[in-house]
Design a protein around this motif. Structure first.
Motif, short mmCIF file in Angstrom:
data_model
loop_
_atom_site.label_atom_id
_atom_site.label_comp_id
_atom_site.label_asym_id
_atom_site.label_seq_id
_atom_site.Cartn_x
_atom_site.Cartn_y
_atom_site.Cartn_z
N GLU A 19 -21.94 -18.58 -9.13
CA GLU A 19 -20.50 -18.79 -9.14
C GLU A 19 -19.88 -17.64 -9.93
N CYS A 20 -18.97 -16.91 -9.27
CA CYS A 20 -18.42 -15.70 -9.87
C CYS A 20 -16.90 -15.72 -9.81
N ARG A 21 -16.31 -15.02 -10.76
CA ARG A 21 -14.85 -14.86 -10.80
C ARG A 21 -14.59 -13.36 -10.95
N LYS A 22 -13.54 -12.89 -10.28
CA LYS A 22 -13.20 -11.46 -10.38
C LYS A 22 -12.99 -11.10 -11.83
N ALA A 23 -13.54 -9.98 -12.22
CA ALA A 23 -13.46 -9.54 -13.61
C ALA A 23 -12.03 -9.16 -13.97
N GLY A 24 -11.54 -9.71 -15.07
CA GLY A 24 -10.21 -9.35 -15.56
C GLY A 24 -9.08 -10.10 -14.90
N ILE A 25 -9.35 -10.92 -13.89
CA ILE A 25 -8.30 -11.64 -13.18
C ILE A 25 -8.62 -13.13 -13.23
N ASP A 26 -7.59 -13.94 -13.49
CA ASP A 26 -7.79 -15.38 -13.51
C ASP A 26 -7.62 -15.91 -12.08
N ALA A 27 -8.64 -15.69 -11.26
CA ALA A 27 -8.61 -16.09 -9.86
C ALA A 27 -9.60 -17.22 -9.65
N PRO A 28 -9.49 -17.94 -8.51
CA PRO A 28 -10.48 -18.98 -8.24
C PRO A 28 -11.89 -18.40 -8.13
N ALA A 29 -12.85 -19.21 -8.54
CA ALA A 29 -14.25 -18.76 -8.50
C ALA A 29 -14.78 -18.79 -7.07
N GLU A 30 -15.70 -17.88 -6.79
CA GLU A 30 -16.37 -17.83 -5.50
C GLU A 30 -17.86 -17.99 -5.73
N VAL A 31 -18.57 -18.53 -4.76
CA VAL A 31 -20.02 -18.72 -4.86
C VAL A 31 -20.69 -17.75 -3.90
N PHE A 32 -21.66 -17.00 -4.42
CA PHE A 32 -22.38 -16.01 -3.63
C PHE A 32 -23.87 -16.32 -3.64
N ASP A 33 -24.55 -15.97 -2.55
CA ASP A 33 -26.01 -15.98 -2.52
C ASP A 33 -26.50 -14.76 -3.26
N ARG A 34 -27.76 -14.78 -3.67
CA ARG A 34 -28.32 -13.65 -4.42
C ARG A 34 -28.32 -12.37 -3.60
N ASN A 35 -28.51 -12.48 -2.29
CA ASN A 35 -28.58 -11.26 -1.48
C ASN A 35 -27.19 -10.69 -1.17
N GLU A 36 -26.11 -11.34 -1.63
CA GLU A 36 -24.75 -10.84 -1.42
C GLU A 36 -24.22 -10.06 -2.62
N ILE A 37 -24.91 -10.14 -3.75
CA ILE A 37 -24.45 -9.47 -4.97
C ILE A 37 -25.58 -8.67 -5.60
N GLU A 38 -25.20 -7.74 -6.47
CA GLU A 38 -26.18 -6.95 -7.22
C GLU A 38 -25.63 -6.74 -8.62
N ILE A 39 -26.50 -6.63 -9.60
CA ILE A 39 -26.07 -6.37 -10.98
C ILE A 39 -25.33 -5.04 -11.01
N PHE A 40 -24.24 -5.01 -11.75
CA PHE A 40 -23.34 -3.85 -11.79
C PHE A 40 -24.09 -2.56 -12.07
N ASP A 41 -24.89 -2.52 -13.13
CA ASP A 41 -25.59 -1.29 -13.50
C ASP A 41 -26.58 -0.84 -12.44
N LYS A 42 -27.33 -1.78 -11.86
CA LYS A 42 -28.30 -1.43 -10.83
C LYS A 42 -27.61 -0.92 -9.57
N TYR A 43 -26.46 -1.50 -9.24
CA TYR A 43 -25.75 -1.10 -8.03
C TYR A 43 -25.29 0.35 -8.12
N TRP A 44 -24.75 0.74 -9.25
CA TRP A 44 -24.21 2.09 -9.37
C TRP A 44 -25.28 3.13 -9.65
N GLU A 45 -26.51 2.71 -9.97
CA GLU A 45 -27.62 3.66 -10.13
C GLU A 45 -28.10 4.17 -8.78
N LYS A 46 -27.88 3.39 -7.71
CA LYS A 46 -28.39 3.76 -6.38
C LYS A 46 -27.78 4.99 -5.82
#
Length: 115
Positions: free
Chosen positions: A88-115
């Protein structure tokens, strides 16, 4: 009589010393086996996790981590883990409704930008 006693005692000490050295190397070898077993178990856990919820490392994302949605490259903050493989995730810095993602739909921020 005394020399026989000392010969037997010294022979026993030598045998005991040799057995101690053998035991030392046996225990040392067993610690290597424990490391191998630990690595095998880690690989097995990762394989089970991939089979259950796509490509993932089960414990790599925790509550409070910043993640990137792979589809739109939006940044989110994990606020809950309702079940295994769902985040369950919420956009960073914004008070928006939470969204639910599967593991294969998201990646850790640091790992994503290392690619």
């Amino acid at each position: 009589m005394e020399t026989t006693f000392f010969n037997v005692a010294s022979l026993l000490f030598i045998v005991f010393g040799i057995l101690q050295i053998i035991l030392f190397f046996k225990i040392w070898g067993m610690t290597n086996n424990v490391n191998e077993i630990k690595e095998i178990m880690k690989l097995k856990l990762k394989k089970e996790c991939r089979e259950s919820s796509g490509d993932c490392s089960c414990d790599d994302i925790k509550i409070g981590d910043l993640v990137v949605e792979l589809r739109g490259e939006n940044q989110f903050k994990v606020i809950g883990i309702p079940q295994k493989g769902k985040y369950e995730c919420r956009k960073a810095g914004i008070d928006a409704p939470a969204e639910v993602f599967d593991r294969n739909e998201i990646e850790i921020f640091d790992k994503y930008w290392e690619k």
